[in-house]
Design a protein around this motif. Structure first.
Motif, mmCIF file in Angstrom:
data_model
loop_
_atom_site.group_PDB
_atom_site.id
_atom_site.type_symbol
_atom_site.label_atom_id
_atom_site.label_comp_id
_atom_site.label_asym_id
_atom_site.label_seq_id
_atom_site.Cartn_x
_atom_site.Cartn_y
_atom_site.Cartn_z
ATOM 1 N N VAL A 22 73.879 -15.236 156.444
ATOM 2 C CA VAL A 22 75.308 -15.461 156.634
ATOM 3 C C VAL A 22 75.625 -16.023 158.021
ATOM 4 N N ASP A 23 75.218 -15.326 159.077
ATOM 5 C CA ASP A 23 75.563 -15.753 160.429
ATOM 6 C C ASP A 23 74.381 -15.511 161.347
ATOM 7 N N PRO A 24 73.635 -16.489 161.718
ATOM 8 C CA PRO A 24 73.828 -17.922 161.520
ATOM 9 C C PRO A 24 73.442 -18.330 160.097
ATOM 10 N N GLU A 25 74.008 -19.445 159.661
ATOM 11 C CA GLU A 25 73.721 -19.943 158.319
ATOM 12 C C GLU A 25 72.353 -20.618 158.318
ATOM 13 N N THR A 76 71.708 -10.024 160.513
ATOM 14 C CA THR A 76 72.643 -10.666 159.585
ATOM 15 C C THR A 76 72.244 -10.369 158.141
ATOM 16 N N GLU A 99 68.608 -18.328 165.520
ATOM 17 C CA GLU A 99 68.402 -19.067 164.269
ATOM 18 C C GLU A 99 66.921 -19.103 163.905
#
Length: 152
Positions: free
Chosen positions: A106-109, A88, A39
């Motif tokens: 998108v992933d992680p938001e 991502t 992240e």
């Protein structure tokens, strides 16, 4: 003699159980750490991409506003941004009310906002990652230049 064989087997089972529990604990702890780091890396890369686009918008704004005699009617640049950050995909939104670029992965938001300092009004919009075109033009015919970001 039979008691000694049980002692060896019991010691082996206990050693194996303790090792399994320790390895599971280490893996669970490292998994959380890796997710947090992913992240953080995504956020950092989105900030870099946002700063690049903001600098490009500000540069186009300066070029368009530098011509006082209105000989420059339209300025357009092409900017190649990465399709993915930290593995991502992401999307860029232009918010004219707050003069900000909002980048969302998108992933992680992860969501990152970057402020843009321009004299021209920004046009609201949203583009995918990749090649973007920044254009300064009098889109609505009122004599004022607006900045627009579109996919290239």
């Amino acid at each position: 003699m039979s008691e000694r064989a049980v002692s060896t087997t019991l010691g082996f089972v206990l050693t194996l159980s303790i090792t399994t529990i320790l390895i599971s604990g280490i893996m669970a702890g490292a998994g959380g750490y890796v997710a947090t780091e992913h992240e953080r890396v995504t956020e950092t890369e989105l900030e870099v991409v946002g700063q690049r686009l903001a600098a490009n918008l500000e540069s186009v704004d300066r070029m368009a506003s530098s011509s006082d005699d209105e000989t420059v009617e339209r300025v357009s640049t092409r900017l190649e941004l990465p399709n993915r950050v930290a593995g991502t995909t992401y999307r860029i939104s232009v918010e004219s009310g707050s003069n900000q670029l909002v980048l969302r992965s998108v992933d992680p938001e992860v969501t990152v906002s970057v402020t843009v300092e321009t004299t021209a009004q920004l046009e609201d919009g949203s583009v995918d990652a990749g090649v973007v075109i920044v254009t300064s033009d009098d889109f609505d015919g009122d004599g004022d230049h607006e900045l627009e970001v579109t996919n290239g």
